[in-house]
Design an enzyme around this catalytic site. Structure first.
Site, PDB file in Angstrom:
ATOM      1  N   CYS A  38      -1.784   4.156   7.201  1.00 28.17           N
ATOM      2  CA  CYS A  38      -2.767   4.034   8.236  1.00 28.17           C
ATOM      3  C   CYS A  38      -2.435   3.266   9.571  1.00 28.17           C
ATOM      4  O   CYS A  38      -2.222   2.264   9.623  1.00 28.17           O
ATOM      5  CB  CYS A  38      -3.993   3.562   7.750  1.00 28.17           C
ATOM      6  SG  CYS A  38      -4.590   4.350   6.157  1.00 28.17           S
TER       7      CYS A  38
ATOM      8  N   CYS B 181      -4.128   0.025  10.301  1.00 22.36           N
ATOM      9  CA  CYS B 181      -4.498  -0.847   9.263  1.00 22.36           C
ATOM     10  C   CYS B 181      -4.378  -2.306   9.595  1.00 22.36           C
ATOM     11  O   CYS B 181      -3.438  -2.726  10.571  1.00 22.36           O
ATOM     12  CB  CYS B 181      -3.181  -0.708   8.278  1.00 22.36           C
ATOM     13  SG  CYS B 181      -3.338  -1.890   6.727  1.00 22.36           S
TER      14      CYS B 181
ATOM     15  N   CYS C 163       0.849  -1.267   0.019  1.00 25.24           N
ATOM     16  CA  CYS C 163      -0.025  -0.065   0.006  1.00 25.24           C
ATOM     17  C   CYS C 163       0.969   1.245   0.101  1.00 25.24           C
ATOM     18  O   CYS C 163       1.953   1.314   0.529  1.00 25.24           O
ATOM     19  CB  CYS C 163      -0.982   0.031   1.126  1.00 25.24           C
ATOM     20  SG  CYS C 163      -2.136   1.339   1.214  1.00 25.24           S
TER      21      CYS C 163
HETATM   22  S1  SF4 Z   1      -5.828   0.761   6.015  1.00 26.16           S
HETATM   23 FE1  SF4 Z   1      -3.942  -0.237   5.282  1.00 26.16          FE
HETATM   24  S2  SF4 Z   1      -4.326  -0.938   3.196  1.00 26.16           S
HETATM   25 FE2  SF4 Z   1      -6.099   0.506   3.753  1.00 26.16          FE
HETATM   26  S3  SF4 Z   1      -5.197   2.406   2.960  1.00 26.16           S
HETATM   27 FE3  SF4 Z   1      -4.623   2.475   5.039  1.00 26.16          FE
HETATM   28  S4  SF4 Z   1      -2.592   1.461   4.993  1.00 26.16           S
HETATM   29 FE4  SF4 Z   1      -3.396   1.144   2.953  1.00 26.16          FE
END
Ligand code: SF4
Length: 360
Positions: free
Chosen positions: A86, A89, A82
């Site tokens: 986040c 995540c 990614c």
């Molecule tokens: S939650 Fe994880 S997979 Fe989704 S955008 Fe954020 S970092 Fe990327």
């Protein structure tokens, strides 16, 4: 030998007598047993009802649990990579593996043959691989070759270009874009952001393209410590998604909590009461689809980058063998999937854009 032969005659007589009496005795026992003595499982939470109705429901549920699992709706996380970071995540970049396209297509065909009606492509960020080409070809394959009623994507939206919609939009039913806040500072705090791209402005642009290219538009939000007090009503009303999925921030061992995890999400966690207060504030929005930790639990069929089902029963993701090695019927036994919980959370809905009758 003699003794055995002599014993066999009364044994056969007793057996015949038992087969005559057993249904009568069992029927009598079922009618007279106390209400609480029903084999250990009570009514499902939040569904009180008359005793008789409860028993019927319970019997139906027991029958359902005996039915073989069907992969009606599958979430295929084909990449863990990614471009965002986040903090909460729960499907992190633990590998960079992605199946060759033909192998992924073979697996999707196996799933279709086993009863799949909807596939959702997710990640990581699914538009990262080959600038969305890999994803586009899977989407087209699922619609054109497999004829699936519903093909959807969950994305952070940052890498989607208009040319992708031009090429593949017609084959896609639903695009879900993650957005946790309409305040860019909060998005930055959460880790949803990249360089100069304004996540909220980009969301509006994606909304326009969805309308233009006739793709149903959905928003996903994870409610956490940083956005739990926000009032998103006006923004959601303006965007007018077909669904607004609102998740309670979830901890998964080995993904966002624990020694081997790539994230430390404890600081994002909110209580049930805080989550409920957020839902109460947004109750008037008809598109709102709330998902508490309890609702999410075991109600998703998740396939990882090796096409292994991920079993979350123990609060972490334990992989099954790959469907490419053992087939769907065998692998799904290890999935931990709760078909009843899937139906109870409304996992089956109008998910084909042909049936949604949208006023684009
Ligand atoms: S939650 Fe994880 S997979 Fe989704 S955008 Fe954020 S970092 Fe990327």
């Amino acid at each position: 030998m003699w003794t055995l032969a002599a014993l066999a005659v009364p044994g056969r007589l007793l057996g015949a007598l038992w087969s005559l009496l057993a249904p009568l005795l069992l029927g009598l026992w079922a009618a007279l047993r106390p209400a609480g003595a029903q084999g250990g499982r009570g009514l499902p939470e939040g569904r009180p009802g008359p005793q008789g109705a409860g028993e019927e429901e319970e019997e139906e549920e027991e029958e359902d649990q005996d039915r073989p699992l069907t992969p009606t709706s599958v979430n295929y996380h084909f990449t863990r990579q990614c471009n965002y970071k986040c903090g909460f995540c729960f499907h992190t970049a633990k590998t960079s593996f992605v199946l060759p396209l033909e192998e992924a297509q073979r697996g999707l065909r196996l799933l279709k043959e086993a009863g799949m009606e909807k596939v959702n492509f997710s990640g990581g960020e699914p538009f990262l691989k080959d600038r969305g080409e890999y994803l586009g070809r899977l989407v087209r394959f699922c619609k054109e070759e497999l004829g699936l009623p519903s093909v959807s994507i969950v994305s952070n939206g940052s890498l989607i270009r208009e040319r992708w919609f031009k090429e593949y939009g017609q084959h896609l039913d639903i695009l879900a874009v993650s957005c946790d806040s309409f305040n860019e500072e909060v998005n930055a705090l959460i880790g949803r952001g990249q360089g100069r791209l304004n996540h909220v402005e980009n969301l509006r642009r994606l909304r326009r393209w969805c309308r233009q290219y006739r793709v149903a538009f959905k928003v996903n939000s994870v409610i956490n410590r940083f956005n739990v007090d926000e009032d998103m009503r006006a923004h959601i009303q303006e965007l007018n998604p077909v669904r607004w999925k609102v998740f309670q921030c979830l901890l998964i061992e080995g993904e966002n909590v624990g020694a081997s995890a790539l994230r430390e999400a404890e600081r994002f966690v909110i209580s049930e009461e805080q989550f409920q207060a957020f839902l109460d504030r947004h109750r008037g929005l008809p598109c709102l689809v709330p998902e508490s930790n309890a609702k999410m639990k075991d109600s998703y069929l998740i396939l990882d980058e090796y096409m292994r089902f991920l079993n979350c029963r123990a609060g972490r993701k334990d992989p099954s063998p790959s469907i490419l090695d053992v087939g769907v019927e065998e692998a799904i036994k290890f999935s931990g999937f709760d078909q009843q919980a899937f139906l109870k959370r409304g996992g089956k809905y109008v998910w084909s854009k042909a049936d949604l009758q949208l006023d684009w």
